[in-house]
Write a protein that holds these residues in place. Structure first.
Motif, mmCIF file in Angstrom:
data_model
loop_
_atom_site.group_PDB
_atom_site.id
_atom_site.type_symbol
_atom_site.label_atom_id
_atom_site.label_comp_id
_atom_site.label_asym_id
_atom_site.label_seq_id
_atom_site.Cartn_x
_atom_site.Cartn_y
_atom_site.Cartn_z
ATOM 1 N N ILE A 121 0.840 -1.192 0.000
ATOM 2 C CA ILE A 121 0.000 0.000 0.000
ATOM 3 C C ILE A 121 0.875 1.243 0.000
ATOM 4 C CG2 ILE A 121 -0.145 0.080 2.525
ATOM 5 C CD1 ILE A 121 -3.094 1.005 2.157
ATOM 6 N N THR A 122 0.345 2.321 -0.502
ATOM 7 C CA THR A 122 0.937 3.632 -0.288
ATOM 8 C C THR A 122 0.056 4.283 0.761
ATOM 9 O OG1 THR A 122 1.772 3.766 -2.545
ATOM 10 C CG2 THR A 122 1.564 5.841 -1.344
ATOM 11 N N CYS A 123 0.539 4.330 1.993
ATOM 12 C CA CYS A 123 -0.294 4.838 3.086
ATOM 13 C C CYS A 123 0.004 6.308 3.323
ATOM 14 C CB CYS A 123 -0.127 3.988 4.345
ATOM 15 S SG CYS A 123 1.469 4.109 5.153
ATOM 16 N N SER A 124 -0.283 6.783 4.513
ATOM 17 C CA SER A 124 -0.181 8.213 4.816
ATOM 18 C C SER A 124 1.237 8.766 4.716
ATOM 19 C CB SER A 124 -0.756 8.479 6.204
ATOM 20 O OG SER A 124 -0.097 7.683 7.167
ATOM 21 N N LEU A 125 2.234 7.901 4.665
ATOM 22 C CA LEU A 125 3.604 8.376 4.481
ATOM 23 C C LEU A 125 3.844 8.875 3.059
ATOM 24 C CD1 LEU A 125 5.585 5.513 6.268
ATOM 25 C CD2 LEU A 125 5.167 7.820 7.136
ATOM 26 N N GLY A 126 2.970 8.461 2.122
ATOM 27 C CA GLY A 126 3.133 8.840 0.721
ATOM 28 C C GLY A 126 4.144 7.990 -0.022
ATOM 29 N N LEU A 127 4.654 6.947 0.623
ATOM 30 C CA LEU A 127 5.643 6.054 0.022
ATOM 31 C C LEU A 127 5.074 4.647 -0.061
ATOM 32 C CD1 LEU A 127 8.664 7.122 2.251
ATOM 33 C CD2 LEU A 127 8.242 7.846 -0.109
ATOM 34 N N PRO A 128 5.449 3.890 -1.088
ATOM 35 C CA PRO A 128 5.027 2.494 -1.119
ATOM 36 C C PRO A 128 5.588 1.763 0.106
ATOM 37 C CG PRO A 128 5.915 3.161 -3.237
ATOM 38 C CD PRO A 128 6.213 4.268 -2.266
#
Length: 172
Positions: A121-128
C-alpha cells in the motif's frame, strides 16, 4: 505506553497464535522475523513496512460484517489502521480504530489474534510500503447502527455469505 509495549504485544500475539499450516503459518513466521529486526516496526514511521491493527466487526448474531469503503484503497475492507504510541497494545489499537471508524459504542473485543494479512500500500507516508496486518474479532451490540467517519467513503453491514467480490476480508 511506547513503541516497545506495542512491539511486545505484537510478538506475544504472533507467538501464541496457532494458524493452520500453509500460508498463514508462513506469514506468522515472516512477521515474527520482521519484528525481530524492527524494534519500532509497529509504528508508521517504519517506512519499509509496519504492523497495523484491524478489526473484523461482526453483528451481534455474527450474520453480518461491518466494512468500510476506504478512500485510498478504493475497496470495501475491514476497519483498522495504524498503531499509535499511545496504544498500550496492538489489540487496543484495533479496538480504538474500530470504535472511531464505526461510531459504535459497546463493542466487545475477543481475546487473542483472529488472523493476519499483508498488503502492499501507499499509506499516509506517501511512500510504497507494506502493512503487516494483525486482525482481531470484535462484536457489535444488538441494534448497533454504524456512523461513517471522515476516514471512510461509505460504511455498511454486509452479509457474511455475501461480501463484495473484490473483498479480501478474512472470515473464519
Amino acid at each position: 505506553m511506547s513503541a516497545e509495549s506495542l512491539h511486545e504485544s505484537a510478538t506475544e500475539l504472533l507467538e501464541t497464535w496457532s494458524p493452520a499450516q500453509g500460508p498463514e503459518q508462513s506469514l506468522r513466521e515472516a512477521m515474527l522475523a520482521f519484528l525481530g529486526s524492527a524494534p519500532r516496526g509497529c509504528l508508521r514511521e517504519h517506512a519499509a513496512g509496519h504492523i497495523t491493527a484491524s478489526a473484523i466487526v461482526f453483528s451481534h448474531d455474527e450474520r453480518e460484517v461491518l466494512l468500510t469503503l476506504h478512500p485510498r484503497v478504493g475497496r470495501w475492507i475491514q476497519l483498522g489502521g495504524h498503531c499509535e504510541e499511545s496504544d498500550h497494545s496492538v489489540a487496543a489499537a484495533a479496538f480504538r480504530e474500530a470504535t472511531e471508524e464505526s461510531g459504535i459504542d459497546g463493542l466487545v473485543l475477543e481475546p487473542g489474534l483472529y488472523g493476519a494479512q499483508a498488503h502492499p500500500i501507499t499509506c499516509s507516508l506517501g511512500l510504497p510500503t507494506r502493512h503487516l496486518d494483525l486482525l482481531f474479532k470484535i462484536t457489535a451490540p444488538e441494534g448497533a447502527v454504524p456512523v461513517r467517519s471522515s476516514e471512510s467513503t461509505d460504511l455498511r453491514w454486509w452479509p457474511v455469505a455475501g461480501l463484495p467480490a473484490d473483498s479480501d476480508v478474512l472470515l473464519r
